[in-house]
Design a protein around this motif. Structure first.
Motif, PDB file in Angstrom:
ATOM      1  N   ASN A  36       0.859  -1.197   0.000  1.00  0.00           N
ATOM      2  CA  ASN A  36       0.000   0.000   0.000  1.00  0.00           C
ATOM      3  C   ASN A  36       0.892   1.244   0.000  1.00  0.00           C
ATOM      4  OD1 ASN A  36       0.591   0.920   2.668  1.00  0.00           O
ATOM      5  ND2 ASN A  36      -0.871  -0.529   3.526  1.00  0.00           N
ATOM      6  N   LYS A  38       1.421   3.661   2.021  1.00  0.00           N
ATOM      7  CA  LYS A  38       2.152   3.991   3.258  1.00  0.00           C
ATOM      8  C   LYS A  38       3.401   3.125   3.410  1.00  0.00           C
ATOM      9  CE  LYS A  38      -0.230   4.890   7.104  1.00  0.00           C
ATOM     10  NZ  LYS A  38      -1.077   4.484   8.255  1.00  0.00           N
ATOM     11  N   ASP A  63      -4.642   1.975   1.442  1.00  0.00           N
ATOM     12  CA  ASP A  63      -4.404   1.483   2.801  1.00  0.00           C
ATOM     13  C   ASP A  63      -5.712   1.306   3.569  1.00  0.00           C
ATOM     14  OD1 ASP A  63      -3.204   0.815   5.172  1.00  0.00           O
ATOM     15  OD2 ASP A  63      -2.518   2.842   5.656  1.00  0.00           O
ATOM     16  N   GLU A  65      -8.349  -1.574   6.203  1.00  0.00           N
ATOM     17  CA  GLU A  65      -9.221  -2.764   6.240  1.00  0.00           C
ATOM     18  C   GLU A  65     -10.381  -2.631   5.243  1.00  0.00           C
ATOM     19  OE1 GLU A  65      -8.682  -5.385   8.623  1.00  0.00           O
ATOM     20  OE2 GLU A  65     -10.373  -6.457   7.707  1.00  0.00           O
ATOM     21  N   LYS A  68      -9.888  -4.288   1.976  1.00  0.00           N
ATOM     22  CA  LYS A  68      -9.653  -5.747   1.909  1.00  0.00           C
ATOM     23  C   LYS A  68     -10.910  -6.356   1.304  1.00  0.00           C
ATOM     24  CE  LYS A  68      -8.649  -9.501   5.158  1.00  0.00           C
ATOM     25  NZ  LYS A  68      -8.419  -9.812   6.575  1.00  0.00           N
ATOM     26  N   GLY A  96       0.964  -5.036   6.208  1.00  0.00           N
ATOM     27  CA  GLY A  96       0.380  -5.670   7.384  1.00  0.00           C
ATOM     28  C   GLY A  96      -0.527  -6.825   6.997  1.00  0.00           C
ATOM     29  N   GLY A  97      -1.369  -7.205   7.943  1.00  0.00           N
ATOM     30  CA  GLY A  97      -2.244  -8.353   7.724  1.00  0.00           C
ATOM     31  C   GLY A  97      -3.238  -8.158   6.595  1.00  0.00           C
ATOM     32  N   VAL A  98      -3.642  -6.932   6.355  1.00  0.00           N
ATOM     33  CA  VAL A  98      -4.603  -6.676   5.276  1.00  0.00           C
ATOM     34  C   VAL A  98      -3.988  -7.064   3.935  1.00  0.00           C
ATOM     35  CG1 VAL A  98      -5.767  -4.823   4.009  1.00  0.00           C
ATOM     36  CG2 VAL A  98      -5.902  -4.896   6.504  1.00  0.00           C
ATOM     37  N   ASP A 101      -3.267 -10.997   3.844  1.00  0.00           N
ATOM     38  CA  ASP A 101      -4.440 -11.861   3.622  1.00  0.00           C
ATOM     39  C   ASP A 101      -4.922 -11.778   2.171  1.00  0.00           C
ATOM     40  OD1 ASP A 101      -4.361 -12.463   6.303  1.00  0.00           O
ATOM     41  OD2 ASP A 101      -6.414 -11.852   6.740  1.00  0.00           O
ATOM     42  N   THR A 121       4.950  -6.357   7.769  1.00  0.00           N
ATOM     43  CA  THR A 121       5.596  -5.134   8.271  1.00  0.00           C
ATOM     44  C   THR A 121       4.951  -4.570   9.537  1.00  0.00           C
ATOM     45  OG1 THR A 121       4.226  -3.755   6.835  1.00  0.00           O
ATOM     46  CG2 THR A 121       6.345  -4.489   5.930  1.00  0.00           C
ATOM     47  N   THR A 122       3.899  -5.220  10.056  1.00  0.00           N
ATOM     48  CA  THR A 122       3.361  -4.814  11.365  1.00  0.00           C
ATOM     49  C   THR A 122       3.700  -5.926  12.349  1.00  0.00           C
ATOM     50  OG1 THR A 122       1.219  -5.900  11.030  1.00  0.00           O
ATOM     51  CG2 THR A 122       1.387  -3.589  10.357  1.00  0.00           C
ATOM     52  N   LYS A 134      -3.967 -18.683   6.524  1.00  0.00           N
ATOM     53  CA  LYS A 134      -5.344 -18.206   6.330  1.00  0.00           C
ATOM     54  C   LYS A 134      -5.268 -16.966   5.454  1.00  0.00           C
ATOM     55  CE  LYS A 134      -7.957 -19.467  10.480  1.00  0.00           C
ATOM     56  NZ  LYS A 134      -8.704 -18.913  11.631  1.00  0.00           N
ATOM     57  N   ASN A 144     -13.433 -11.656   6.624  1.00  0.00           N
ATOM     58  CA  ASN A 144     -12.713 -12.890   6.269  1.00  0.00           C
ATOM     59  C   ASN A 144     -13.642 -14.045   5.910  1.00  0.00           C
ATOM     60  OD1 ASN A 144     -10.258 -11.580   6.940  1.00  0.00           O
ATOM     61  ND2 ASN A 144     -10.549 -12.094   9.092  1.00  0.00           N
ATOM     62  N   TYR A 161      11.505  -2.959  10.078  1.00  0.00           N
ATOM     63  CA  TYR A 161      10.292  -2.299   9.576  1.00  0.00           C
ATOM     64  C   TYR A 161       9.435  -1.735  10.702  1.00  0.00           C
ATOM     65  CZ  TYR A 161      11.372  -4.686   5.166  1.00  0.00           C
ATOM     66  OH  TYR A 161      11.985  -5.125   4.029  1.00  0.00           O
ATOM     67  N   THR A 164       9.006   2.181  12.253  1.00  0.00           N
ATOM     68  CA  THR A 164       8.103   3.259  11.821  1.00  0.00           C
ATOM     69  C   THR A 164       6.649   2.989  12.223  1.00  0.00           C
ATOM     70  OG1 THR A 164       7.815   2.155   9.686  1.00  0.00           O
ATOM     71  CG2 THR A 164       9.529   3.845   9.807  1.00  0.00           C
ATOM     72  N   LYS A 214       2.529 -20.587  17.015  1.00  0.00           N
ATOM     73  CA  LYS A 214       1.495 -20.647  15.983  1.00  0.00           C
ATOM     74  C   LYS A 214       1.781 -21.795  15.006  1.00  0.00           C
ATOM     75  CE  LYS A 214      -1.603 -18.295  13.002  1.00  0.00           C
ATOM     76  NZ  LYS A 214      -2.158 -17.072  12.459  1.00  0.00           N
TER      77      LYS A 214
HETATM   78  N1  LIG Z   1      -4.433 -14.664   8.316  1.00  0.00           N
HETATM   79  C1  LIG Z   1      -4.456 -14.689   9.629  1.00  0.00           C
HETATM   80  O1  LIG Z   1      -4.244 -15.720  10.269  1.00  0.00           O
HETATM   81  C2  LIG Z   1      -4.735 -13.422  10.356  1.00  0.00           C
HETATM   82  C3  LIG Z   1      -4.491 -13.337  11.735  1.00  0.00           C
HETATM   83  C4  LIG Z   1      -4.694 -12.123  12.367  1.00  0.00           C
HETATM   84  C5  LIG Z   1      -5.146 -11.029  11.643  1.00  0.00           C
HETATM   85  N2  LIG Z   1      -5.394 -11.150  10.309  1.00  0.00           N
HETATM   86  C6  LIG Z   1      -5.857 -10.003   9.505  1.00  0.00           C
HETATM   87  O2  LIG Z   1      -4.853  -9.024   9.542  1.00  0.00           O
HETATM   88  C7  LIG Z   1      -5.451  -7.728   9.402  1.00  0.00           C
HETATM   89  C8  LIG Z   1      -4.878  -6.814  10.447  1.00  0.00           C
HETATM   90  O3  LIG Z   1      -3.490  -6.727  10.238  1.00  0.00           O
HETATM   91  P1  LIG Z   1      -2.643  -5.481  10.752  1.00  0.00           P
HETATM   92  O4  LIG Z   1      -2.925  -5.269  12.174  1.00  0.00           O
HETATM   93  O5  LIG Z   1      -1.253  -5.707  10.294  1.00  0.00           O
HETATM   94  O6  LIG Z   1      -3.354  -4.258  10.005  1.00  0.00           O
HETATM   95  P2  LIG Z   1      -2.993  -3.465   8.652  1.00  0.00           P
HETATM   96  O7  LIG Z   1      -2.514  -4.345   7.608  1.00  0.00           O
HETATM   97  O8  LIG Z   1      -4.201  -2.627   8.348  1.00  0.00           O
HETATM   98  O9  LIG Z   1      -1.817  -2.494   9.121  1.00  0.00           O
HETATM   99  C9  LIG Z   1      -2.066  -1.533  10.113  1.00  0.00           C
HETATM  100  C10 LIG Z   1      -1.604  -0.141   9.661  1.00  0.00           C
HETATM  101  O10 LIG Z   1      -0.174  -0.072   9.752  1.00  0.00           O
HETATM  102  C11 LIG Z   1       0.360   0.394   8.514  1.00  0.00           C
HETATM  103  N3  LIG Z   1       1.706  -0.158   8.424  1.00  0.00           N
HETATM  104  C12 LIG Z   1       2.061  -1.388   8.027  1.00  0.00           C
HETATM  105  N4  LIG Z   1       3.387  -1.569   8.212  1.00  0.00           N
HETATM  106  C13 LIG Z   1       3.860  -0.398   8.705  1.00  0.00           C
HETATM  107  C14 LIG Z   1       5.148   0.039   9.104  1.00  0.00           C
HETATM  108  N5  LIG Z   1       6.189  -0.772   9.068  1.00  0.00           N
HETATM  109  N6  LIG Z   1       5.263   1.320   9.572  1.00  0.00           N
HETATM  110  C15 LIG Z   1       4.180   2.134   9.663  1.00  0.00           C
HETATM  111  N7  LIG Z   1       2.955   1.771   9.313  1.00  0.00           N
HETATM  112  C16 LIG Z   1       2.800   0.507   8.843  1.00  0.00           C
HETATM  113  C17 LIG Z   1      -0.637  -0.092   7.504  1.00  0.00           C
HETATM  114  O11 LIG Z   1      -0.489   0.601   6.289  1.00  0.00           O
HETATM  115  C18 LIG Z   1      -1.935   0.182   8.218  1.00  0.00           C
HETATM  116  O12 LIG Z   1      -2.282   1.533   8.121  1.00  0.00           O
HETATM  117  C19 LIG Z   1      -6.944  -7.924   9.509  1.00  0.00           C
HETATM  118  O13 LIG Z   1      -7.508  -7.814   8.240  1.00  0.00           O
HETATM  119  C20 LIG Z   1      -7.089  -9.335  10.051  1.00  0.00           C
HETATM  120  O14 LIG Z   1      -8.262  -9.963   9.604  1.00  0.00           O
HETATM  121  C21 LIG Z   1      -5.185 -12.318   9.666  1.00  0.00           C
END
Ligand SMILES: NC(=O)c1ccc[n+]([C@@H]2O[C@H](COP(=O)([O-])OP(=O)(O)OC[C@H]3O[C@@H](n4cnc5c(N)ncnc54)[C@H](O)[C@@H]3O)[C@@H](O)[C@H]2O)c1
Ligand SMILES: [Zn+2]
Length: 348
Positions: A36, A38, A63, A65, A68, A96-98, A101, A121-122, A134, A144, A161, A164, A214
Motif C-alpha cells: 500500500n 504507506k 491502505d 481494512e 480488503k 500488514g495483515g490486510v 491476507d 511489516t506490522t 489463512k 474474512n 520495519y 516506523t 502458531k
Molecule cells: N491470516 C491470519 O491468520 C490473520 C491473523 C490475524 C489477523 N489477520 C488479519 O490481519 C489484518 C490486520 O493486520 P494489521 O494489524 O497488520 O493491520 P494493517 O494491515 O491494516 O496495518 C495496520 C496499519 O499499519 C500500517 N503499516 C504497516 N506496516 C507499517 C510500518 N512498518 N510502519 C508504519 N505503518 C505501517 C498499515 O499501512 C496500516 O495503516 C486484519 O484484516 C485481520 O483480519 C489475519
C-alpha cells in the motif's frame, strides 16, 4: 533466526519463517510486490535493494481494512493477467495483515494457485497473520468470510520495519503475543513478564516464540477443526467489542486485549484461573498501553452479540479460556448466568 513449519502429511506445504536474517531475495520468473502507499513510501526502497528477479511489478492497494475487498482482489488479479503472469510467477505480500491476507488469497486463485511470499511489516502480521496460511477478504456479510487456506513459500520478518510503526499498532501486536503465551506456554509467559519488547533482542525472541507457537498449532490443525480455535482466545469478546464500536474505536489487537481480560474474568469465576494470575496478564497488557476494560451499557445485548458472530456454526457459544498460565480450555457449556455476571463487572 529461523523457524521451520512442517505439515507432516504434505511436505510440499512446508516452509520457513526467517527472522532478521537480512537475506537477499532472489526469484526467477515474474514477481509482483503487493503493497500500500504507506508501506511503499516507508520501506519499498530498502526491500528493492535486496531483491532480484527477472521481471518486477509493484501493485499498490489503498491502505486500510476497508480495502480488503473484492475490488482490490480484482485489481491484483487484473494486473497479473495484464503482465501475463504464469505458474512460475511469484506474489510478494509487503505490508500488514490486510495486504498479507489479500495477496495470499490472490495467489491461491490465480491460475489455480501460484507461489507467494510474506514480508509482514506490522507486529501483528509478523507474529500472527503471516503464518498459518489463512488468506481472504471481507464482504458485506462479515470479515474474512471469503478466502482459502494457502501456505506461503516463505515468510521474511524484519524487525527493522517496525521502527516506523505507530505505538498503538505495536501494542496491538503485543496483545496477540500475550494470547499465545497465556494459552500455550508458561515459560514464555513468565519470560514476557520480565521482558521489554521495545528492546530489539527481546522483540526478536518474542516474535520467534510466537511464530513457533502458531506453527506448532497450525501444523496439528491447519483447517481449524479443533486446536487452532484456541488462537481465538480473547476474540469471542473482542469481536463483540469491535462490533459495538463499529470497528472504529479500537484496533483489532486492542479489542483482543479487552477480550483477554473479559475471558480471564470468566475463567476466574470458573476456577480455571486465580485472581492473581489474571492480574499478571493484565499487568503485561497495561505495560504496553493496551486497554483492559470496556463499558458495557447493556449486558444482555452484549451477550446476544456472541451468537451474531457469522462464523458461529450452531447456537452454542464457544469460549476459549486460560487454564492457569500456559494452558487453555475450550468450553461451549457455560451457563448464561455466569457469563452475564462476568459482563456485569464491566457494566456502567
Ligand atoms: N491470516 C491470519 O491468520 C490473520 C491473523 C490475524 C489477523 N489477520 C488479519 O490481519 C489484518 C490486520 O493486520 P494489521 O494489524 O497488520 O493491520 P494493517 O494491515 O491494516 O496495518 C495496520 C496499519 O499499519 C500500517 N503499516 C504497516 N506496516 C507499517 C510500518 N512498518 N510502519 C508504519 N505503518 C505501517 C498499515 O499501512 C496500516 O495503516 C486484519 O484484516 C485481520 O483480519 C489475519
Ligand atoms: Zn486476532
Amino acid at each position: 533466526m529461523k523457524v521451520d513449519i512442517s505439515f507432516e502429511a504434505k511436505s510440499s506445504s512446508n516452509y520457513s519463517v526467517f527472522i532478521d536474517s537480512d537475506k537477499s531475495l532472489i526469484f526467477s520468473g515474474k514477481v509482483a510486490i503487493v503493497t500500500n502507499p504507506k508501506v511503499a513510501g516507508l520501506h519499498l526502497k530498502s526491500l528493492l535493494e535486496k531483491l532480484t528477479s527477472d521481471e518486477l511489478y509493484i501493485i499498490t492497494i489503498p491502505d486500510g481494512e476497508f480495502y480488503k475487498n473484492q475490488e482490490s482482489l480484482d485489481l491484483i488479479l487484473e494486473n497479473l493477467f495484464n503482465h501475463k503472469f504464469n505458474r512460475g510467477s511469484t506474489l510478494i505480500a509487503f505490508g500488514g495483515g490486510v495486504i498479507g491476507d489479500m495477496t495470499g488469497f490472490a495467489a491461491s486463485l490465480y491460475q489455480r494457485g501460484i507461489d507467494f511470499v510474506q514480508i509482514p511489516t506490522t507486529l501483528l502480521s509478523q507474529v500472527d497473520a503471516s503464518v498459518g496460511g489463512k488468506t481472504g477478504i471481507n464482504n458485506k456479510f462479515g470479515k474474512n468470510l471469503i478466502g482459502a487456506f494457502r501456505q506461503p513459500q516463505a515468510v521474511y520478518i524484519e524487525t527493522e520495519y517496525l521502527k516506523t510503526l505507530p505505538s498503538r499498532e505495536f501494542g496491538a501486536g503485543v496483545a496477540e503475543i500475550v494470547k499465545m503465551a497465556v494459552t500455550f506456554d508458561k515459560d514464555f509467559f513468565e519470560w514476557l513478564e520480565n521482558a521489554d519488547l521495545r528492546s530489539i533482542e527481546d522483540l526478536q525472541l518474542a516474535i520467534k516464540k510466537s511464530v513457533e507457537t502458531k506453527a506448532w498449532v497450525v501444523a496439528q490443525d491447519e483447517k481449524e477443526k479443533g486446536l487452532r480455535a484456541v488462537l481465538n482466545y480473547g476474540h469471542t469478546f473482542a469481536h463483540v467489542v469491535e462490533n459495538l464500536t463499529n470497528y472504529k474505536r479500537y484496533l483489532h489487537g486492542e479489542a483482543v486485549s479487552i477480550g483477554i481480560c473479559m475471558a480471564n474474568d470468566l475463567a476466574v469465576r470458573l476456577d480455571l484461573l486465580s485472581t492473581s494470575q489474571s492480574q499478571r496478564v493484565k499487568d503485561i497488557l497495561v505495560r504496553y498501553d493496551l486497554p483492559t476494560t470496556f463499558e458495557i451499557t447493556d449486558v444482555e445485548a452484549f451477550y446476544d452479540h456472541f451468537s451474531l458472530d457469522k462464523k458461529a456454526d450452531d447456537s452454542k457459544i464457544k469460549f476459549i479460556l486460560a487454564k492457569g498460565l500456559g494452558d487453555h480450555q475450550m468450553r461451549d457449556d457455560i451457563d448464561k448466568e455466569i457469563v452475564l455476571s462476568t459482563l456485569k463487572e464491566y457494566s456502567v
